[in-house]
Write a protein that holds these residues in place. Structure first.
Motif, PDB file in Angstrom:
ATOM      1  N   CYS A 230      49.621   0.894   6.491  1.00 55.66           N
ATOM      2  CA  CYS A 230      47.466   1.095   6.876  1.00 55.66           C
ATOM      3  C   CYS A 230      47.426   0.128   5.875  1.00 55.66           C
ATOM      4  N   ILE A 231      47.183  -0.574   6.574  1.00 58.72           N
ATOM      5  CA  ILE A 231      46.490  -1.984   5.812  1.00 58.72           C
ATOM      6  C   ILE A 231      45.160  -2.629   5.355  1.00 58.72           C
ATOM      7  N   ALA A 232      44.751  -2.516   4.369  1.00 62.86           N
ATOM      8  CA  ALA A 232      43.066  -2.751   3.773  1.00 62.86           C
ATOM      9  C   ALA A 232      43.114  -3.656   2.747  1.00 62.86           C
ATOM     10  N   GLY A 276      48.820  -0.118   1.733  1.00 64.84           N
ATOM     11  CA  GLY A 276      48.361  -0.754   1.197  1.00 64.84           C
ATOM     12  C   GLY A 276      47.960  -2.434   1.212  1.00 64.84           C
ATOM     13  N   THR A 277      47.840  -3.197   0.701  1.00 64.63           N
ATOM     14  CA  THR A 277      47.274  -4.988   0.984  1.00 64.63           C
ATOM     15  C   THR A 277      48.088  -5.190   1.440  1.00 64.63           C
ATOM     16  N   PRO A 278      47.172  -6.529   2.666  1.00 61.89           N
ATOM     17  CA  PRO A 278      48.830  -7.201   3.334  1.00 61.89           C
ATOM     18  C   PRO A 278      50.093  -7.398   2.618  1.00 61.89           C
ATOM     19  N   ASP A 279      49.506  -8.645   1.033  1.00 58.07           N
ATOM     20  CA  ASP A 279      50.564  -9.284   0.476  1.00 58.07           C
ATOM     21  C   ASP A 279      51.646  -7.778  -0.148  1.00 58.07           C
ATOM     22  N   ASP A 280      51.023  -5.713   0.001  1.00 57.89           N
ATOM     23  CA  ASP A 280      51.971  -5.000  -1.005  1.00 57.89           C
ATOM     24  C   ASP A 280      52.596  -4.756   0.598  1.00 57.89           C
ATOM     25  N   ILE A 281      52.363  -5.162   1.539  1.00 58.63           N
ATOM     26  CA  ILE A 281      52.679  -4.726   2.969  1.00 58.63           C
ATOM     27  C   ILE A 281      54.140  -5.929   3.366  1.00 58.63           C
ATOM     28  N   ALA A 282      53.477  -7.001   3.064  1.00 66.73           N
ATOM     29  CA  ALA A 282      53.893  -7.298   2.833  1.00 66.73           C
ATOM     30  C   ALA A 282      55.869  -7.686   2.279  1.00 66.73           C
ATOM     31  N   ALA A 283      55.529  -7.553   1.142  1.00 66.23           N
ATOM     32  CA  ALA A 283      56.404  -6.952  -0.142  1.00 66.23           C
ATOM     33  C   ALA A 283      57.759  -6.356   0.041  1.00 66.23           C
ATOM     34  N   LYS A 284      57.270  -4.712   1.141  1.00 65.52           N
ATOM     35  CA  LYS A 284      57.716  -3.936   1.661  1.00 65.52           C
ATOM     36  C   LYS A 284      59.011  -4.992   2.461  1.00 65.52           C
ATOM     37  N   ILE A 285      58.097  -4.670   3.443  1.00 66.22           N
ATOM     38  CA  ILE A 285      59.594  -5.567   4.700  1.00 66.22           C
ATOM     39  C   ILE A 285      60.092  -6.336   4.460  1.00 66.22           C
TER      40      ILE A 285
END
Length: 329
Positions: A230-232, A276-285
């Motif tokens: 979920c991205i927000a 999380g945020t787009p940056d959060d998700i990108a970091a996890k990926i």
């Protein structure tokens, strides 16, 4: 880097399944138009939720899926006969032009196995033998097989897969023994959604070491993993948007003796969900990709979640996160 969506076609009992199927078609069209690489269906029998079977569902969406891969994430292989699965899967692979991915698992729900008269304790052995038989059938040659679970005497498969020699095979396994067995057999390991980062990464390292030890670590192999997404604009907003729906879906497992999904929910939120945020998700990926995972299959539907929420997550990820990885792939 590839990104897919897990179609969570599980609904409250009594729901309008015809309407939900229409929504599913619209979702697949949106996934396709947003540039994703794959869509997958889920599988259970006798569930506490209304769960349309994955092979008919996937058949329904083929014409709406563009050039995406379609597959099962996962199919409970021990509950059926390999002749049945071989011809069903080959049919779908032909219909899709070779885009089918066979994701399989051994299963765990006692009522399913008891109702089918299949020994739960032998499920892993039955699954791997089923795959062995299916590959023999897909060769197109006459099959003679005498195993612990199945016997075939001079038969040929009536439908062969479009993809030769057979569709891509992913094995979902939640323990080190099953993961290493998948490696020895030369299949890809599908890492589950609800496990912590270090567990997934550590077992991927062990899986790849086992592949190498048996000469199976070939170029082009897929290393897939499932996650809830979920991205927000903030992590708090992401949980406000979809957290309760995700908890509801995980809570449905409690009936099957998996009560840690309720008692350890906060731990799951912290360690396993990509919220999380787009940056959060990108970091996890990036973290998981650096460890070797290269095909992320996201669940963006949960029990009771409005379709517009899933559409919003799919679109925002495609616009704000996916390009960061597609540009360098």
């Amino acid at each position: 880097m590839r990104f897919g969506i897990l179609l969570d076609h599980q609904y409250a009992k009594g729901d309008d399944l015809r309407a939900r199927t229409g929504e599913l078609v619209e979702l697949v069209q949106h996934i396709r138009d947003c540039g994703y690489d794959s869509v997958f269906g889920v599988h259970h029998y006798l569930s506490n939720l209304a769960t349309p079977q994955p092979l008919p569902v996937l058949s329904r969406i083929i014409e709406h899926s563009g050039d995406m891969q379609l597959g099962t994430g996962i199919l409970i292989l021990p509950l059926g006969h390999p002749v049945h699965w071989a011809e069903e899967v080959a049919t779908l692979d032909q219909m899709s032009g070779g885009r089918f991915v066979l994701g399989v698992g051994a299963g765990y729900r006692e009522d399913e196995f008891a109702s089918f008269g299949v020994d739960l304790a032998k499920r892993s052995s039955r699954m791997f033998e089923s795959l062995e038989v299916m590959k023999k059938l897909w060769s197109g040659e006459e099959v003679h097989h005498e195993g612990a679970h199945f016997r075939l005497d001079g038969v040929r498969c009536s439908v062969l897969p479009y993809e030769r020699p057979h569709p891509e095979i992913w094995v979902g396994a939640n323990g080190p023994v099953g993961i290493k067995r998948a490696a020895r057999a030369g299949y890809s390991w599908l890492a589950p959604s609800n496990v912590k980062r270090n567990w997934a990464v550590g077992n991927l390292e062990a899986f790849r070491a086992e592949l190498a030890a048996h000469g199976e670590d070939e170029p082009g192999r897929t290393y897939p993993i499932q996650r809830d997404l979920c991205i927000a604009d903030s992590r708090e907003e992401a949980f406000a948007l979809a957290g309760e729906y995700a908890r509801r879906s995980y809570g449905s497992y409690v009936e099957y003796g998996m009560d840690y999904f309720e008692s350890m929910w906060q731990d799951i939120c912290e360690k396993a969900l990509f919220f999380g945020t787009p940056d959060d998700i990108a970091a996890k990926i990036q973290d998981f990709a650096s460890a070797g995972f290269d095909h992320f299959v996201f669940r963006v539907q949960w029990l009771g979640c409005p379709p517009e929420v899933s559409h919003r997550i799919i679109e925002r990820f495609a616009k704000e996160v996916m390009p960061r990885f597609k540009e360098v792939s």
